[in-house]
Design a protein around this motif. Structure first.
Motif, PDB file in Angstrom:
ATOM      1  N   TRP A   1       0.831  -1.195   0.000  1.00  0.00           N
ATOM      2  CA  TRP A   1       0.000   0.000   0.000  1.00  0.00           C
ATOM      3  C   TRP A   1       0.863   1.240   0.000  1.00  0.00           C
ATOM      4  O   TRP A   1       2.063   1.175   0.312  1.00  0.00           O
ATOM      5  N   LEU A   2       0.250   2.344  -0.412  1.00  0.00           N
ATOM      6  CA  LEU A   2       0.898   3.628  -0.207  1.00  0.00           C
ATOM      7  C   LEU A   2       0.544   4.008   1.229  1.00  0.00           C
ATOM      8  O   LEU A   2      -0.636   4.146   1.556  1.00  0.00           O
ATOM      9  N   ALA A   3       1.561   4.148   2.060  1.00  0.00           N
ATOM     10  CA  ALA A   3       1.307   4.295   3.500  1.00  0.00           C
ATOM     11  C   ALA A   3       0.773   5.677   3.839  1.00  0.00           C
ATOM     12  O   ALA A   3       1.444   6.517   4.428  1.00  0.00           O
ATOM     13  N   LEU A   4      -0.465   5.904   3.419  1.00  0.00           N
ATOM     14  CA  LEU A   4      -1.099   7.210   3.591  1.00  0.00           C
ATOM     15  C   LEU A   4      -2.594   6.969   3.781  1.00  0.00           C
ATOM     16  O   LEU A   4      -3.200   6.219   3.024  1.00  0.00           O
ATOM     17  N   ASP A   5      -3.176   7.589   4.795  1.00  0.00           N
ATOM     18  CA  ASP A   5      -4.597   7.343   5.078  1.00  0.00           C
ATOM     19  C   ASP A   5      -5.359   8.635   5.373  1.00  0.00           C
ATOM     20  O   ASP A   5      -5.937   8.806   6.442  1.00  0.00           O
ATOM     21  N   PRO A   6      -5.372   9.544   4.377  1.00  0.00           N
ATOM     22  CA  PRO A   6      -6.055  10.826   4.607  1.00  0.00           C
ATOM     23  C   PRO A   6      -7.573  10.641   4.668  1.00  0.00           C
ATOM     24  O   PRO A   6      -8.111   9.712   4.074  1.00  0.00           O
ATOM     25  N   ASP A   7      -8.218  11.552   5.380  1.00  0.00           N
ATOM     26  CA  ASP A   7      -9.678  11.486   5.522  1.00  0.00           C
ATOM     27  C   ASP A   7     -10.397  11.549   4.175  1.00  0.00           C
ATOM     28  O   ASP A   7     -11.468  10.986   4.012  1.00  0.00           O
ATOM     29  N   THR A   8      -9.805  12.260   3.233  1.00  0.00           N
ATOM     30  CA  THR A   8     -10.494  12.487   1.959  1.00  0.00           C
ATOM     31  C   THR A   8     -10.319  11.341   0.962  1.00  0.00           C
ATOM     32  O   THR A   8     -10.781  11.435  -0.167  1.00  0.00           O
ATOM     33  N   GLU A   9      -9.696  10.264   1.377  1.00  0.00           N
ATOM     34  CA  GLU A   9      -9.513   9.125   0.476  1.00  0.00           C
ATOM     35  C   GLU A   9     -10.881   8.622  -0.008  1.00  0.00           C
ATOM     36  O   GLU A   9     -11.083   8.350  -1.194  1.00  0.00           O
ATOM     37  N   ALA A  10     -11.810   8.527   0.912  1.00  0.00           N
ATOM     38  CA  ALA A  10     -13.126   8.005   0.574  1.00  0.00           C
ATOM     39  C   ALA A  10     -13.853   8.912  -0.417  1.00  0.00           C
ATOM     40  O   ALA A  10     -14.674   8.453  -1.211  1.00  0.00           O
ATOM     41  N   ALA A  11     -13.547  10.191  -0.386  1.00  0.00           N
ATOM     42  CA  ALA A  11     -14.206  11.135  -1.293  1.00  0.00           C
ATOM     43  C   ALA A  11     -13.536  11.163  -2.657  1.00  0.00           C
ATOM     44  O   ALA A  11     -13.897  11.970  -3.513  1.00  0.00           O
ATOM     45  N   GLY A  12     -12.535  10.318  -2.869  1.00  0.00           N
ATOM     46  CA  GLY A  12     -11.912  10.213  -4.183  1.00  0.00           C
ATOM     47  C   GLY A  12     -10.666  11.053  -4.366  1.00  0.00           C
ATOM     48  O   GLY A  12     -10.188  11.243  -5.483  1.00  0.00           O
ATOM     49  N   ALA A  13     -10.100  11.539  -3.268  1.00  0.00           N
ATOM     50  CA  ALA A  13      -8.913  12.405  -3.369  1.00  0.00           C
ATOM     51  C   ALA A  13      -7.837  11.741  -4.223  1.00  0.00           C
ATOM     52  O   ALA A  13      -7.591  10.543  -4.113  1.00  0.00           O
ATOM     53  N   THR A  14      -7.181  12.559  -5.066  1.00  0.00           N
ATOM     54  CA  THR A  14      -6.182  12.024  -5.987  1.00  0.00           C
ATOM     55  C   THR A  14      -4.777  12.148  -5.408  1.00  0.00           C
ATOM     56  O   THR A  14      -4.522  12.971  -4.515  1.00  0.00           O
ATOM     57  N   VAL A  15      -3.891  11.361  -5.959  1.00  0.00           N
ATOM     58  CA  VAL A  15      -2.498  11.371  -5.487  1.00  0.00           C
ATOM     59  C   VAL A  15      -1.881  12.764  -5.669  1.00  0.00           C
ATOM     60  O   VAL A  15      -1.253  13.299  -4.756  1.00  0.00           O
ATOM     61  N   GLY A  16      -2.111  13.361  -6.843  1.00  0.00           N
ATOM     62  CA  GLY A  16      -1.525  14.679  -7.104  1.00  0.00           C
ATOM     63  C   GLY A  16      -2.089  15.744  -6.178  1.00  0.00           C
ATOM     64  O   GLY A  16      -1.355  16.585  -5.652  1.00  0.00           O
ATOM     65  N   GLY A  17      -3.384  15.676  -5.966  1.00  0.00           N
ATOM     66  CA  GLY A  17      -4.020  16.650  -5.076  1.00  0.00           C
ATOM     67  C   GLY A  17      -3.531  16.502  -3.648  1.00  0.00           C
ATOM     68  O   GLY A  17      -3.322  17.496  -2.938  1.00  0.00           O
ATOM     69  N   LEU A  18      -3.339  15.264  -3.228  1.00  0.00           N
ATOM     70  CA  LEU A  18      -2.860  15.037  -1.867  1.00  0.00           C
ATOM     71  C   LEU A  18      -1.442  15.589  -1.688  1.00  0.00           C
ATOM     72  O   LEU A  18      -1.102  16.154  -0.647  1.00  0.00           O
ATOM     73  N   LEU A  19      -0.624  15.441  -2.737  1.00  0.00           N
ATOM     74  CA  LEU A  19       0.744  15.980  -2.646  1.00  0.00           C
ATOM     75  C   LEU A  19       0.692  17.513  -2.594  1.00  0.00           C
ATOM     76  O   LEU A  19       1.354  18.139  -1.760  1.00  0.00           O
ATOM     77  N   ALA A  20      -0.119  18.091  -3.467  1.00  0.00           N
ATOM     78  CA  ALA A  20      -0.155  19.551  -3.554  1.00  0.00           C
ATOM     79  C   ALA A  20      -0.744  20.193  -2.302  1.00  0.00           C
ATOM     80  O   ALA A  20      -0.419  21.322  -1.971  1.00  0.00           O
TER      81      ALA A  20
END
Lengths: 474, 502, 405
Positions: free
Chosen positions: C93-112
């Motif tokens: 897995w990518l060891a990241l568990d942000p709250d917005t994952e369920a809402a479809g958050a994207t990898v690029g958006g999470l980085l930015a």
């Protein structure tokens, strides 16, 4: 022997002058054993030596680090620099503690390099007049026990007649140059009754004789630390050694060698080899780190002397620090407990130069109840370094205070170290009184059943009473 | 396609151009005092190189400031006079990152070595740049804390240098690099302004300027204070050395360990030559004559480490390990690491001269790359010792040669270059931890295209429009590196007579 | 392939490749906003009206997954949850568990946006997991930074520079990431404690050798502390006695779906409901209780209802404000001043548009703001990228400059 002219070494040995004049193939160095290219090129410039170098620790300057000094040597060999005061000062600033030799992963033999450079500077660089006079004074005094005794008596008079306290009270001491202040402060209290004592030429073993060993009595050691010599003889004889101390022995030349006064050092080495020539011993024991380290170098020192080269190598092979010998011998004399926490300080010329670290600790640990503690930053020199604290008093003081801080941090009941120079240096900066011993003194006390640490504690002074007995009285 | 854009050329053409004049000297002396200036020619020459001795340039002046304010004052003088400056820590870098610039000054940070404060509750410490990596861990050991990055030179290299190079070490497979362990920096920008990057909070608002300064090799400014993150010492540490009949089997064992879901704290590999050198230097107890040895270290919660340590031993045996030595105590473990960490410098014991190379390959290409290196070394008639961080594919081939034999140095350099080219071909990197510095600036074109380099040049120009901050490092200088995208080649500064080869 | 649609007043484009994205930017002028799943468009300041919205939905491919090297390269528009599904098949897995994952958050958006979740404590933030990036600047320049191997120090660390850049430097188009093995076991311990003791426990957990993967607290029934452990079955089980002992009476040990429920509940405590203003903050971990107290004071002073949630071992906090927009604005400003006074940072997240009227979205700039401006000027010379998002820190270009191209 006549005393050398304090201002010139070369005058004693005109052949060296001739060499210096002839040789231009080694850059600014003459052809008489300049630092060897092979040894210089062993250095890969990794810098692992920096944190253990006392002067780098103080100043953080590349040219006062082992790596920088080797770089300077290389430039010297290439003739890319001038042999001027700037150049010489970086080698004079080197304490010769050899911590870098221990630290170096590439096996660079900095000891051989610096010992090659120092005589070159002595021969080829003219120091300022005050510097020459001061160094000359040291070498007129220290290697001569008879002169040292006179100095010791004068020193005691200076102390006992209240001149010292007057000089300090009035602030007159601060009028002296730093170097003379250092001499004044480092001069140890002599025990006048010891000034007349001599180590007997032969002391028989207690019980069965297991070894016949030669014993180097030293210069400063025999005058100011006669009790350490006595303790050494008692311990060795108690452990079954017959101890031979030829009366003809004089200074071993260590101070001269470490200061680059090569002709003087060679002469003293030859004389000492002669002094022990008829001793018929398998082992030659030293209880002074600096002397022992020098004795082990005789082979290299006299390599060019056809008459002495072989004898010197054989002599060096027999040399042991007293702790090395004691660790080798299975203990026979019973030990009595000394309940104390003792900080052990590695003298550079024992630890770094001779690689003797575990043996003194083993000797101390053979005493029941005695806890041996290491000191943080143990690899850094205390600033004593032969005559260093006399000729370079400022950095020596910084290092001395730094060492004292580290010793204080382990809260010992006493300090043990196998070099008189370290002992004087640490004592100078110690706040208050700390009992300080040569490891062999503690072993001697343990064998005799006295507790010098407790005695010192109750008295608030170094335990002089443990050192009072004459050989054979226990 | 050319290697550089016109914009790139224009940006990197800025390199100060000022001179160390009397007026400049006076300003600098006023900032640091006479005790902080080194100007005698012989003394300056001891600063002519860092841990990479192949390139040498004598600086016009060396300055040793002791406070942030002094650094800023010196940098302001440089900015006013357009005099290039190069920051230097302990001078142990292996890529020539602290190589002085002709007509420029060196700002040595070796006197800034206080540990300002230790915050045990928040597990962080504020240290000055001249503090050594190992000193940080030593200072906080009493609180069961340590600083995780552990480059092999940790006893001497400084935290300032670690920040500049984004240093890693043996344990970065699990714990990451310096960039993952720095919370804040006090930073002197090339115009002499003092700012804070990062801070108390885990994140700042906006682009992470702290991150771009980390690993920028002293080209964006000078860091004068570092807030490091400290880690709790793990409950258990288990270390073993496993001997293998060939490097391929050792490489397979590493892959199997990772595939088993185990992230070791460290996995190091040493080949026969490397073992020989280490044993000569420090007698660490490696098996002489063994073709490949793996040092595997696990740490963490006791029960977990025990379970995984068993598994690692099974994997080693399954990959034909001939002997497994398990460190019984801290002393034994320290001995194993002492051997490994002395490896580079210990090469002096088995060869008069050597090049230390640093390249990265994807871990899965380990076996095939080692075979390729062996073939290349045979073809060149030179010995190559391999000692590397096997867990993250960071190779350190050491090309052994004798500089006294005519032509051997050139062949060795050629081979070292070919090896790093091989790394890039395999999808890796020209450097995993030693940095680009002077040594590999020209090799940047092997990894990055014209637009990539242009953006990096823009970043640099944003911090340092005058080009006075460690110019000539990291980014290739077109005039000196040629137009063809070609990896690593002998430094053209040398050919241009601007620097001299040892 | 590029998809064009109009949305509000700006043109919405959805490039299908990095080259298309570069072409699009090169061939356009005016303010541009980059959008992944659009879950955090309001974070920090609200950008000025965009002439162009570039969506990353067309850049959602998995470019390369090397399970044995534990790396993956993806288009920035790939939703994290899709990536996790794919990686899960390989036990990673990518060891990241942000709250917005369920809402479809994207990898690029999470980085930015620099978003992260509770397990950042063990694995770090996306900043610590990103190893390479492809960036498209507003003038169409395409730059790669970093690489595809986990260890690499060649060139400037552009991937990490973009962490938290909020789309102000350029478009994050592709991302290369380091992966972790999925832990074989997990368990969560909960304890009913208010924030003060919770912070104390969090610091003690961090100072212990127990290596918690996450420590989370929310204002549920007077306070709920949750501590997660991950690792091998034996390793997780071995921690149980010590942790229960540390957390004291009332502590409960949860695994399986009961464990999932705990974390869903905590996520709920950070989520924006209609009309709620959500603000993130960071501080030293030991300052957490002070930050919580400051929130209560700020709320009371403005007559606004506040709720606090925190990852106290990390020093990351979430505050929710409910009340009249102007009052919320002054409460946020008040709290921000108090947090900044002790070295912390504050980032506005979701909120009703009306709240923005009464508050400076960014607050006073950091000492490094001139460097930030210089950097921005070099990478986005026309000032096209989300002008206004970093508010007063990066002033919008004047109209004249903007239309120069």
């Amino acid at each position: 022997m006549t005393s050398p002219d304090p201002t010139s070494q070369a005058d004693l040995h005109p052949e060296v002058d001739a060499l210096a004049a002839a040789g231009q193939g080694s850059g600014i160095f003459d052809e008489h054993h300049p630092p060897a290219d092979e040894l210089i090129s062993d250095c890969v410039h990794c810098g692992f030596c920096l944190p253990t170098c006392p002067t780098y620790a103080l100043w953080g300057e590349e040219m006062d680090s082992p790596r920088g000094r080797i770089h300077l040597m290389k430039m010297g060999k290439e003739g890319a620099v001038e042999l001027d005061d700037t150049y010489a000062q970086h080698f004079d600033a080197c304490l010769g503690c050899m911590a870098c030799v221990t630290a170096c992963p590439s096996g660079v033999q900095y000891d051989k390099l610096i010992e090659a450079v120092r005589p070159q500077l002595e021969r080829n660089h003219r120091r300022s007049l005050p510097d020459r006079l001061f160094r000359g004074m040291i070498f007129i005094l220290f290697p001569y026990p008879s002169r040292l005794r006179v100095a010791a008596v004068l020193g005691e008079l200076y102390r006992r007649l209240g001149v010292r306290s007057l000089v300090h009270r009035t602030g007159a001491i601060r009028l002296l140059p730093a170097r003379l202040q250092a001499v004044e402060a480092l001069m140890p209290p002599a025990q006048l009754r010891h000034l007349a004592t001599r180590t007997p030429a032969v002391t028989p073993a207690v019980g069965t004789t297991r070894r016949r060993v030669g014993f180097l009595t030293g210069c400063v050691q025999r005058v100011f630390f006669a009790d350490v010599n006595q303790a050494t003889v008692r311990v060795l004889t108690a452990e079954g050694c017959e101890v031979v101390a030829p009366a003809s022995q004089r200074c071993c030349g260590a101070l001269s060698e470490h200061a680059g006064r090569e002709p003087e050092a060679l002469q003293r080495a030859r004389e000492l080899i002669d002094a022990f020539a008829d001793a018929e011993v398998d082992t030659i024991v030293s209880n002074v780190a600096g002397c022992g380290s020098s004795l082990k170098e005789y082979g290299r020192l006299l390599r060019d002397d056809p008459e002495y080269a072989e004898r010197a190598a054989a002599f060096s092979a027999k040399v042991r620090d007293v702790s090395e010998l004691l660790a080798e011998l299975e203990p026979v004399a019973p030990r009595h407990p000394i309940e104390a926490r003792v900080a052990y300080h590695d003298a550079c010329h024992l630890g770094h130069a001779q690689g003797v670290r575990s043996q003194p600790r083993e000797v101390l640990r053979s005493i029941p109840g005695l806890q041996v503690t290491d000191i943080p930053e143990a690899e850094i020199c205390c600033g004593s370094a032969g005559i260093y604290n006399l000729v370079n008093p400022e950095p020596a003081e910084e290092l001395g205070r730094r060492k004292v801080e580290h010793v204080l941090s382990v809260q010992p009941d006493a300090l043990a170290t196998a070099n008189p120079g370290c002992l004087l240096q640490i004592r100078r900066y110690w706040p208050g009184e700390l009992p300080m011993f040569h490891p062999v003194e503690l072993l001697d006390a343990s064998i005799r059943g006295v507790d010098p640490v407790a005695a010192a504690g109750s008295r608030g002074r170094p335990a002089l009473d443990a050192r009072t007995s004459e050989p054979g009285t226990f | 396609m050319t290697t550089y854009t016109e914009e790139y050329r224009a940006l990197v053409a800025q390199t100060g151009g000022g001179q160390v004049t009397e007026a400049f000297r006076r300003e600098v002396a006023a900032a640091v005092g006479p005790g902080g200036l080194i100007s005698e020619p012989a003394q300056l020459r001891t600063y002519e190189c860092d841990g990479l001795t192949g390139y040498r340039v004598v600086p016009a002046l060396v300055v040793l400031p002791v406070t942030t304010e002094e650094v800023a004052a010196v940098v302001r003088a440089c900015a006013r006079h357009r005099v290039p400056f190069v920051a230097r820590g302990a001078g142990t870098g292996l890529s020539g990152g602290a190589l002085p610039v002709a007509d420029g000054i060196v700002i040595g940070l070796a006197r800034m070595r206080a540990i300002r404060s230790v915050d045990v509750a928040d597990q962080r410490a504020v240290v000055l740049p001249g503090v050594t990596n190992a000193e940080i861990s030593a200072a906080v050991a009493q609180h069961d804390l340590y600083f995780a990055p552990d480059p092999s030179s940790q006893v001497v290299c400084t935290i300032g240098g670690n920040v500049a190079e984004n240093s890693g070490g043996a344990h970065c497979l699990k714990y990451g690099f310096t960039t993952n362990h720095v919370l804040a920096l006090t930073f002197v920008s090339p115009d002499g302004e003092v700012v804070t990057l990062g801070g108390d909070a885990p994140d700042q608002v906006g682009p992470d300027l702290r991150a771009v300064v980390l690993g920028s090799e002293g080209t964006l400014g000078i860091v004068t204070e570092v807030t490091v993150r400290l880690l709790r010492r793990p409950e258990a540490v288990r270390t073993l050395v496993a001997d293998f009949p060939d490097p391929g089997s050792a490489g397979d064992a590493v892959s199997d360990i990772i595939a088993a879901g185990i992230i070791p704290a460290a996995v190091e590999m040493l080949d026969e030559l490397a073992i020989e050198a280490c044993e000569k230097a420090v007698q660490a107890g490696y098996t002489l004559g063994c073709p490949a040895a793996l040092v595997v270290e696990l740490d963490g919660v006791g029960a977990e480490v025990d379970e995984e340590f068993q598994r690692v031993q099974e994997i080693c045996r399954a990959n034909a390990s001939t002997n497994i030595r398990i460190a019984d105590d801290a002393g034994e473990r320290a001995r194993i690491w002492k051997g490994r960490k002395a490896a580079f410098a210990a090469m002096g014991r088995i060869s008069p001269d050597y090049f230390v190379q640093d390249g990265v390959i994807p871990r899965t290409k380990l076996g095939s790359t080692l075979t390729r290196i062996r073939e290349m070394s045979d073809a060149a008639g030179l010995r190559v010792a391999n000692v590397f961080h096997a867990g993250d594919g960071n190779l350190h081939p050491l090309v052994l040669y004798n500089g006294a034999v005519a032509g051997e140095a050139e062949r060795a350099e050629h081979l070292a270059t070919a090896i790093v080219e091989l790394c890039v071909e395999q999808g890796g990197s020209i450097t995993g931890e030693h940095g680009v510095g002077s040594d590999k600036a020209c090799s940047m074109t092997a990894m990055f295209g014209p637009e990539d380099l242009t953006v990096m040049a823009r970043v640099r120009a944003a911090f340092d429009p005058q080009g006075i901050c460690n110019p000539g490092k990291v980014l290739p200088t077109p005039r000196l590196c040629g137009e063809r995208p070609g990896p690593y080649r002998p430094h053209p500064l040398e050919a241009a007579g601007l620097i001299e080869r040892m | 392939m590029s998809v064009t649609q109009t949305h509000g007043t700006g043109v919405v484009e959805r490039p299908g490749s990095v080259a298309e994205a570069a072409e699009l930017l090169r061939g356009s002028t005016g303010p541009v906003v980059f959008r992944g799943a659009g879950t955090k468009q309001a974070w920090a300041g609200r950008p000025d009206q965009a002439a162009l919205v570039v969506e990353t939905g067309g850049l959602a491919q998995v470019l390369a997954h090397n399970p044995s090297d534990m790396t993956v390269a993806v288009g920035a528009g790939l939703p994290l949850r899709d990536l996790q599904t794919l990686l899960g098949g390989a036990g990673q897995w990518l060891a990241l568990d942000p709250d917005t994952e369920a809402a479809g958050a994207t990898v690029g958006g999470l980085l930015a946006t620099g978003d992260s979740g509770p397990r950042r404590l063990r694995y770090g933030a996306l900043r610590d997991l990103v190893i390479g990036v492809t960036l498209v600047l507003s003038d169409g320049l395409v730059a790669r930074g970093g690489g595809t191997v986990i260890k690499n120090v060649a060139g400037y660390d552009l991937p990490k520079l973009l962490y938290g850049s909020l789309g102000t430097l350029g478009l994050v188009a592709e991302v290369v990431l380091r992966l972790h093995p999925l832990p074989s076991a997990s368990a969560t311990v909960t304890a009913p404690v208010p924030i003060g003791p919770a912070v104390d426990l969090a610091l003690r957990l961090r100072a212990s050798a127990l290596e918690p993967a996450a420590v989370d607290w929310a204002d549920v029934d007077g306070g709920l502390l949750a501590v997660r452990f991950e690792g091998t079955e034996d390793g997780v089980a071995a921690r149980r006695p010590a942790v229960l002992d540390l957390l004291g009476a009332g502590a409960g040990w949860h695994t399986g779906s009961a464990e999932d429920d705990v974390w869903l509940r905590l996520v709920g405590e950070r989520r924006a409901e209609d009309g709620t203003t959500v603000v993130g903050a960071g501080s030293r971990p030991s300052a957490t209780a002070d930050v919580a107290r400051a929130l209560v004071q700020a709320g009371e002073a403005s007559g606004v209802r506040t709720r606090f949630a925190s990852q106290p071992a990390l020093g990351l906090h979430t505050a929710r404000f409910d009340g009249a927009p102007a009052a919320v604005g002054s409460a946020v400003t008040d709290w921000r001043e108090r947090v900044q006074a002790q070295g912390g940072t504050v980032l506005l997240r979701d909120r009703p548009a009306a709240v923005d009227g009464g508050l400076d979205a960014l607050g006073p700039p950091p000492s490094s703001v001139s460097l930030l401006r210089d950097l921005h000027r070099r990478l986005d010379p026309q000032g096209r990228c989300a002008p206004g998002r970093l508010g007063s820190w990066l002033p919008s270009p004047t109209a004249g400059e903007d239309s120069a191209t």
